[in-house]
Enzyme design. Sequence first.
Site, mmCIF file in Angstrom:
data_model
loop_
_atom_site.group_PDB
_atom_site.id
_atom_site.type_symbol
_atom_site.label_atom_id
_atom_site.label_comp_id
_atom_site.label_asym_id
_atom_site.label_seq_id
_atom_site.Cartn_x
_atom_site.Cartn_y
_atom_site.Cartn_z
ATOM 1 N N ASP A 18 1.365 0.244 -4.825
ATOM 2 C CA ASP A 18 2.249 -0.910 -5.001
ATOM 3 C C ASP A 18 3.499 -0.791 -4.125
ATOM 4 O OD1 ASP A 18 2.941 -3.339 -6.087
ATOM 5 O OD2 ASP A 18 3.950 -2.470 -7.821
ATOM 6 N N HIS A 35 1.596 -5.488 3.913
ATOM 7 C CA HIS A 35 0.180 -5.200 3.601
ATOM 8 C C HIS A 35 -0.496 -4.493 4.771
ATOM 9 C CE1 HIS A 35 0.527 -7.279 -0.119
ATOM 10 N NE2 HIS A 35 0.781 -8.449 0.425
ATOM 11 N N LEU A 129 -16.541 12.857 -0.121
ATOM 12 C CA LEU A 129 -15.511 12.180 -0.910
ATOM 13 C C LEU A 129 -16.070 10.817 -1.268
ATOM 14 C CD1 LEU A 129 -12.541 11.619 -1.924
ATOM 15 C CD2 LEU A 129 -12.068 10.768 0.365
#
Length: 247
Positions: A18, A35, A129
């Site tokens: 965030d 962003h 991963l």
Amino acid sequence: MRRLDASKIPRHVAIIPDGNGRWAESRGLPRNLGHKQGTEAVRVVVRAAHELGIERLTVYAFSTENWARPPEEVEAIMDLLDRYIVAETDYLVSNGIRVEVIGRMQMLDARIQERLVEIVRRTEGNDELRLTFALSYSGRSEIVDAVRAIAREVEAGNLEPEAIDEKCLQAHLYAPEVPDPDLLIRTGGEHRVSNFLLWQLAYTELWTSETLWPDFTKSDLVEALAAYQQRERRFGRTGAQAREPVS
Ligand code: IPE
Ligand code: IPE
Ligand code: MG
């Protein structure tokens, strides 16, 4: 950089990245540039998680509630997601990273859906991963979708209501085999879960940071892991019980 105990690396780390908008606004820039810089931080953190030996990383990329943002912002986020996948495909495919997605995919643009299906398919043999993107995701919707699926099985006569237990509900989640996160990281200074993994976070350790997501680096991730390693996870038991060696 802090020293970490290699035997106590959390297996599953979830992140609420965030602060992209505030990062841009504080510089007098349009939110979309926040962003854009945020996808850079995702790139960096995925590599760092891999290097640190984390087995699973779940990133909250877009919530169901985020659809209510101005259409230009939603479009910019979707475009960046598309670009991120295109730019990262070679790295993800050749570094053993398996990409998965959770959420209401049917709400995404057909183009993005195709892109996601492709990256999921191209990385499905990877096992170093596991990187899950929560997209058009909400924890409550996930539980609602699970309950609907269970109700259909009961209606079809394949499941007894008495057989519905936690294991059954878990089995109907978007990614039933994924163990609960050990650690949740939220950047951007807020102390809330914003509808993320509501079922799965029951006993997850929470760590929040004032750092805005675009500024988050490997050393912030290491700091979060170091804090996690100091925690005593009790799961409702006493401290003494939790410290007993597992036999
Ligand atoms: C998080 O950053 C990214 C998404 C929700 C997609 P925000 O856009 O929420 O940034 P702030 O919280 O407004 O600063
Ligand atoms: C949570 O951030 C969702 C994502 C990071 C994708 P928000 O910025 O949407 O959350 P709130 O509105 O501050 O709770
Ligand atoms: Mg926000």
